[in-house]
Design an enzyme around this catalytic site. Structure first.
Site, short mmCIF file in Angstrom:
data_model
loop_
_atom_site.label_atom_id
_atom_site.label_comp_id
_atom_site.label_asym_id
_atom_site.label_seq_id
_atom_site.Cartn_x
_atom_site.Cartn_y
_atom_site.Cartn_z
N ALA A 25 96.50 -38.70 25.86
CA ALA A 25 97.24 -37.69 26.63
C ALA A 25 98.74 -37.81 26.50
CB ALA A 25 96.84 -37.79 28.11
N LEU A 29 100.51 -34.02 20.26
CA LEU A 29 99.53 -32.94 20.19
C LEU A 29 99.07 -32.54 21.58
CD1 LEU A 29 97.69 -31.09 18.51
CD2 LEU A 29 95.98 -32.91 18.55
N TYR A 192 92.90 -24.00 12.37
CA TYR A 192 93.12 -22.78 11.61
C TYR A 192 91.97 -21.79 11.76
CZ TYR A 192 97.56 -22.95 9.29
OH TYR A 192 98.90 -22.88 9.05
N LYS A 195 92.64 -19.21 14.50
CA LYS A 195 93.75 -18.26 14.39
C LYS A 195 93.21 -16.83 14.30
CE LYS A 195 97.29 -21.35 12.62
NZ LYS A 195 98.13 -21.22 13.81
N HIS A 253 91.96 -26.89 6.09
CA HIS A 253 92.39 -25.56 6.50
C HIS A 253 92.09 -24.49 5.44
CE1 HIS A 253 94.14 -27.57 9.77
NE2 HIS A 253 95.37 -27.72 9.33
N LYS A 346 97.69 -22.84 -2.61
CA LYS A 346 99.04 -23.42 -2.71
C LYS A 346 99.46 -23.86 -1.32
CE LYS A 346 102.50 -20.57 -3.49
NZ LYS A 346 103.53 -19.72 -4.15
N ARG A 359 95.76 -13.53 0.11
CA ARG A 359 96.14 -12.39 -0.71
C ARG A 359 94.99 -12.10 -1.69
NH1 ARG A 359 102.03 -11.93 -0.03
NH2 ARG A 359 101.88 -10.10 -1.36
N TYR A 395 97.88 -5.81 5.61
CA TYR A 395 98.38 -4.63 4.92
C TYR A 395 97.77 -4.52 3.53
CZ TYR A 395 101.96 -8.11 3.51
OH TYR A 395 102.61 -9.24 3.08
#
Length: 502
Positions: A25, A29, A192, A195, A253, A346, A359, A395
């Site tokens: 604790a 983190l 991750y 997210k 991740h 990468k 991507r 997008y």
């Protein structure tokens, strides 16, 4: 320690209690992520009426000192709503502290006595969050299992990465943990996966007809998974030097995101059905070869009168360290859907920008009618981009005609910017993962065979890098990374998509 047949989701009544013990604790983190995430869940009424939070660490501290420490990291960020101060006070009154050694059954027995007092004889559900180094996981699990597990409800343990350093150490850790826990009690967290854009990846693919037919080698030319930070180790040099960027970011991740991206349609949204499909992807992947990997390490750099330190300038890092702070790799999935499609990863520190992206670059239009209008075909390729962080967005890059009497093409974005479309603030990944662990939802947590398959892919490469003492290519702090990453992409007829946006 066994999992009760009474999950929290069925026992969230006044006669049941939930106790969350944050082991470690006093660490960064816990202070920066775990306690703020718990407060956010409490603020939005996602915690039950009867809940208690305990901090456990070796540091000597009173309840009030813990509350003061926690209060310094809590914010009223949630929708800028009213009464946040009152909520914060109520939350802190539910927080307590117990000091003890991580390998002491006696100290965990003392914790158990305090938990029982707070539970008041009601059905008790207990969640332990291990915010500690992996070398003491087993000690804590042993002590918690024998002395502080629930007698009437469920007991679950959240384990933070890293899960070992290679396949061998990971299997040893799994074996030791399973001496005290069942697999369904272990929640291996990869934040991750919590997210928003990673969660939305499956929704985008499986609930939109337009993407289904395109999601294969027939239409996709390559997929890029990009992670970059614009800062160095910053005090974590000792930890980082023992693991490096491949273990710290790529093996968990980015590989988890790749598996979610590439998996076949699961039978259902049930956790095991999804994890079964992810494991199939990992087991279908071609072993990583040294020639398909580039590693780098950032060096000191001066810019605009300011000097930025190199990796080996960190006092906790050896001056002769060969630990990579950057890596790029080309991976391939040997199955019918993805055969021949390069998945380029990468990841790096001390680069020119902070971003995490997925991507998807689509193939060129066959027999393109507009190829003679001065169009760069590489740049004119349709591209789907999921901007995971910061500034979450999705997008699609398309080609269109510039208005006017002439024929000139332009590349435009069909853009969903989350901050513009949704007024509600996006929850932190730890909020979602903690809530799932409380509810017994395992979809976003890593199963042991999944972990084993991931390590099997990377372990031979890591051993070769370390045994052969492969020197990383140096790159200046704040640059785009080593030149070798561009040669690697070019080798597979790929351009890194993030370079068009810098």
């Amino acid at each position: 320690m066994t999992e009760s047949s009474s999950p929290f989701s069925e026992s969230g009544k006044t006669e049941s209690t939930l106790t969350i013990t944050v082991v470690g604790a006093s660490g960064d983190l816990a202070k920066k992520k775990i306690f703020p995430a718990l407060f956010a869940l409490y603020y939005d009424d996602f915690l039950p009426e009867n809940f208690t939070i305990f901090g456990y660490a070796r540091t000597k501290m009173t309840d009030e000192e813990l509350r003061k420490m926690i209060s310094e990291t809590l914010t009223c960020r949630i929708d800028k709503s009213e009464n946040c101060g009152d909520k914060m006070d109520h939350f802190l009154k539910r927080c307590f502290y117990h000091s003890g050694l991580y390998n002491s059954e006696e100290d965990f027995s003392g914790l158990d006595q305090k938990l029982q007092i707070k539970e008041g004889g009601r059905l008790s559900n207990r969640l332990f969050y291990l915010s500690i180094p992996p070398n003491i996981f087993v000690d804590v699990v042993r002590c918690a299992s024998t002395k502080a597990s629930s007698k009437s409800g469920w007991t679950r343990v959240i384990v933070e990465k890293p899960f070992g350093r290679d396949a061998e150490s990971s299997r040893a850790l799994i074996k030791c943990l399973k001496r005290y826990l069942n697999e369904d009690q272990i929640f291996r967290i990869d934040h991750y996966l919590g997210k928003e854009l990673v969660e939305n990846l499956s929704v985008l693919r499986f609930s939109n007809l337009v993407f289904g037919p395109l999601w294969s080698r027939d239409y996709i030319r390559n997929v890029q998974l990009i992670f970059s930070e614009d800062f160095g180790t910053e005090g974590r040099g000792g930890y980082f030097d023992n693991y490096g960027i491949i273990r710290d970011i790529m093996q968990n991740h980015l590989l988890q995101i790749l598996a979610l991206f590439a998996m076949e349609t699961p039978v259902s949204l049930d956790a095991e059905d999804i994890r079964n499909e992810k494991v199939k992807v990992l087991r279908s992947m071609r072993p990583l070869q040294l020639e398909d990997v580039v590693i780098g390490q950032y060096k000191g750099h001066s810019n605009g009168g300011k000097t930025y330190p190199g990796y080996t300038d960190d006092p906790k890092v050896s001056k002769n360290s060969l630990t990579p702070t950057f890596a790029a790799a080309a991976l391939f999935i040997n199955n019918a859907r993805w055969d021949g499609v390069p998945f380029l990863m990468k990841a790096g520190k001390a680069l020119n920008a902070r971003r995490t992206q997925i991507r998807v670059q689509f193939r060129h239009v066959p027999g393109n009618l507009y190829r003679n209008f001065g169009t760069d075909l590489d740049k004119a390729t349709n591209e789907l981009v999921l901007h995971v962080q910061p500034d979450e967005a999705i997008y699609l890059k398309i080609n269109n005609k510039v208005p006017g009497l002439g024929m000139r093409l332009d590349r435009s974005d069909l853009n969903l910017l989350y901050s513009a479309r949704y007024s509600r603030e996006i929850p932190d990944a730890y909020e979602r993962l903690l809530l799932d662990a409380i509810g017994g939802e395992r979809r976003l947590f890593i199963r042991s065979d999944e972990l084993d398959a991931a390590w099997a892919l990377f372990t031979p490469l890591l051993k070769e890098l370390e045994e052969e003492k492969i020197a990383p290519e140096l790159y200046p702090y704040g640059s785009r990374g080593p030149v070798g990453a561009h040669y690697l992409a070019a080798k597979h007829n790929v351009r890194w998509g993030d370079f068009t946006e810098d």
